[in-house]
Design a protein around this motif. Structure first.
Motif, PDB file in Angstrom:
ATOM      1  N   THR A   2       0.835  -1.203   0.000  1.00 13.59           N
ATOM      2  CA  THR A   2       0.000   0.000   0.000  1.00 13.59           C
ATOM      3  C   THR A   2       0.867   1.250   0.000  1.00 13.59           C
ATOM      4  OG1 THR A   2      -0.098   0.161   2.406  1.00 13.59           O
ATOM      5  CG2 THR A   2      -1.776  -1.231   1.335  1.00 13.59           C
ATOM      6  N   LEU A   3       0.204   2.373  -0.180  1.00  9.78           N
ATOM      7  CA  LEU A   3       0.868   3.669  -0.206  1.00  9.78           C
ATOM      8  C   LEU A   3       1.569   3.976   1.119  1.00  9.78           C
ATOM      9  CD1 LEU A   3       1.215   6.200  -1.998  1.00  9.78           C
ATOM     10  CD2 LEU A   3      -0.901   7.060  -1.008  1.00  9.78           C
ATOM     11  N   MET A  78       5.923   6.018  -3.885  1.00 10.34           N
ATOM     12  CA  MET A  78       4.596   6.411  -3.393  1.00 10.34           C
ATOM     13  C   MET A  78       3.725   6.923  -4.532  1.00 10.34           C
ATOM     14  SD  MET A  78       5.495   8.246   0.225  1.00 10.34           S
ATOM     15  CE  MET A  78       3.862   8.921   0.346  1.00 10.34           C
ATOM     16  N   PHE A  79       4.322   7.697  -5.434  1.00 16.70           N
ATOM     17  CA  PHE A  79       3.557   8.209  -6.576  1.00 16.70           C
ATOM     18  C   PHE A  79       3.071   7.066  -7.453  1.00 16.70           C
ATOM     19  CE2 PHE A  79       3.213   9.903 -10.916  1.00 16.70           C
ATOM     20  CZ  PHE A  79       2.206  10.828 -10.702  1.00 16.70           C
ATOM     21  N   SER A  80       3.951   6.109  -7.710  1.00 16.76           N
ATOM     22  CA  SER A  80       3.556   4.948  -8.524  1.00 16.76           C
ATOM     23  C   SER A  80       2.411   4.184  -7.873  1.00 16.76           C
ATOM     24  CB  SER A  80       4.740   4.003  -8.723  1.00 16.76           C
ATOM     25  OG  SER A  80       5.719   4.611  -9.509  1.00 16.76           O
ATOM     26  N   LEU A  81       2.518   3.993  -6.572  1.00 14.19           N
ATOM     27  CA  LEU A  81       1.437   3.294  -5.871  1.00 14.19           C
ATOM     28  C   LEU A  81       0.158   4.130  -5.870  1.00 14.19           C
ATOM     29  CD1 LEU A  81       3.517   1.853  -2.920  1.00 14.19           C
ATOM     30  CD2 LEU A  81       2.557   0.572  -4.851  1.00 14.19           C
ATOM     31  N   PHE A  82       0.296   5.451  -5.792  1.00  8.88           N
ATOM     32  CA  PHE A  82      -0.861   6.355  -5.820  1.00  8.88           C
ATOM     33  C   PHE A  82      -1.620   6.249  -7.135  1.00  8.88           C
ATOM     34  CE2 PHE A  82      -2.576  10.593  -6.855  1.00  8.88           C
ATOM     35  CZ  PHE A  82      -3.519  10.703  -5.842  1.00  8.88           C
ATOM     36  N   ILE A  83      -0.866   6.120  -8.245  1.00  7.37           N
ATOM     37  CA  ILE A  83      -1.531   6.002  -9.556  1.00  7.37           C
ATOM     38  C   ILE A  83      -1.789   4.535  -9.910  1.00  7.37           C
ATOM     39  CG2 ILE A  83      -0.697   8.222 -10.417  1.00  7.37           C
ATOM     40  CD1 ILE A  83       1.412   6.682 -12.056  1.00  7.37           C
ATOM     41  N   GLU A  84      -1.696   3.686  -8.895  1.00  3.84           N
ATOM     42  CA  GLU A  84      -2.029   2.268  -8.982  1.00  3.84           C
ATOM     43  C   GLU A  84      -1.120   1.488  -9.943  1.00  3.84           C
ATOM     44  OE1 GLU A  84      -6.230   1.871  -9.577  1.00  3.84           O
ATOM     45  OE2 GLU A  84      -6.687   2.968  -7.737  1.00  3.84           O
ATOM     46  N   GLN A  85       0.144   1.828  -9.938  1.00  6.51           N
ATOM     47  CA  GLN A  85       1.162   1.098 -10.699  1.00  6.51           C
ATOM     48  C   GLN A  85       1.979   0.287  -9.689  1.00  6.51           C
ATOM     49  OE1 GLN A  85       1.529   1.048 -14.138  1.00  6.51           O
ATOM     50  NE2 GLN A  85      -0.436   2.123 -14.037  1.00  6.51           N
ATOM     51  N   GLN A  86       1.469  -0.883  -9.327  1.00  6.72           N
ATOM     52  CA  GLN A  86       2.048  -1.684  -8.252  1.00  6.72           C
ATOM     53  C   GLN A  86       3.494  -2.113  -8.509  1.00  6.72           C
ATOM     54  OE1 GLN A  86       0.905  -2.855  -5.162  1.00  6.72           O
ATOM     55  NE2 GLN A  86      -0.613  -1.234  -5.440  1.00  6.72           N
ATOM     56  N   GLY A  89       6.024   0.659  -8.411  1.00  3.12           N
ATOM     57  CA  GLY A  89       6.064   1.142  -7.032  1.00  3.12           C
ATOM     58  C   GLY A  89       6.877   0.230  -6.133  1.00  3.12           C
ATOM     59  N   ILE A  90       6.700  -1.072  -6.295  1.00  2.01           N
ATOM     60  CA  ILE A  90       7.444  -2.047  -5.490  1.00  2.01           C
ATOM     61  C   ILE A  90       8.929  -2.017  -5.849  1.00  2.01           C
ATOM     62  CG2 ILE A  90       7.754  -4.521  -5.097  1.00  2.01           C
ATOM     63  CD1 ILE A  90       4.662  -4.769  -5.387  1.00  2.01           C
ATOM     64  N   ILE A  91       9.220  -1.950  -7.143  1.00  2.86           N
ATOM     65  CA  ILE A  91      10.619  -1.916  -7.582  1.00  2.86           C
ATOM     66  C   ILE A  91      11.310  -0.645  -7.080  1.00  2.86           C
ATOM     67  CG2 ILE A  91      12.126  -1.703  -9.612  1.00  2.86           C
ATOM     68  CD1 ILE A  91      10.110  -3.595 -11.052  1.00  2.86           C
ATOM     69  N   LEU A  92      10.651   0.495  -7.238  1.00  3.40           N
ATOM     70  CA  LEU A  92      11.226   1.759  -6.769  1.00  3.40           C
ATOM     71  C   LEU A  92      11.458   1.729  -5.257  1.00  3.40           C
ATOM     72  CD1 LEU A  92       9.202   4.279  -8.945  1.00  3.40           C
ATOM     73  CD2 LEU A  92      11.673   3.944  -9.000  1.00  3.40           C
TER      74      LEU A  92
END
Length: 131
Positions: A2-3, A78-86, A89-92
């Motif tokens: 999650t975010l 966090m931005f990737s997770l916010f725009i629902e790019q899991q 987001g996990i890699i970053l």
């Protein structure tokens, strides 16, 4: 993920960068005092300290750089997770953790070198004659 997971690192990274900045400022003050105290000549102990201080400044710069990279990657995570790019987001977030780990390892080495500087001072004190 999650975010809130990467958001947990924000206060830790911020405090770490603040601690690194404080170490840098103390080192800068020490260098200025050393320069003012020594005047035009340098004692051998001061030359040993200068080498130590140069290493420490480079290490603190590296600590700060990797800490900032960690902070930026955590923000992008966090931005990737916010725009629902899991996956991004996990890699970053994982790369952010690696950068933070590298920063901490460099910090540990800088602490070791800092102790060497104290050892140089102690050896200098031991060489002074007893009253």
């Amino acid at each position: 993920m999650t975010l809130t997971t990467p958001a947990l690192l924000f206060p830790a990274i911020s405090l770490l960068l603040l601690a690194y900045t404080n170490r840098f400022l103390v080192l800068a003050q020490l260098i200025r005092e050393l320069n003012a105290r020594e005047g035009k000549t340098n004692r051998p102990v001061v030359l040993a300290q200068i080498d130590n201080l140069k290493k420490r400044i480079k290490l603190i710069r590296a600590m700060q750089v990797w800490g900032v990279f960690s902070f930026l990657l955590c923000t992008l995570s966090m931005f990737s997770l916010f725009i629902e790019q899991q996956l991004p987001g996990i890699i970053l977030f994982g790369v952010s953790l690696c950068c933070l780990t590298l920063s901490l390892i460099i910090s540990l080495y800088e602490i070791h070198i800092s102790c060497d500087a104290i050892e140089i001072e102690l050896q200098n004190i031991e060489k002074k004659p007893i009253d």
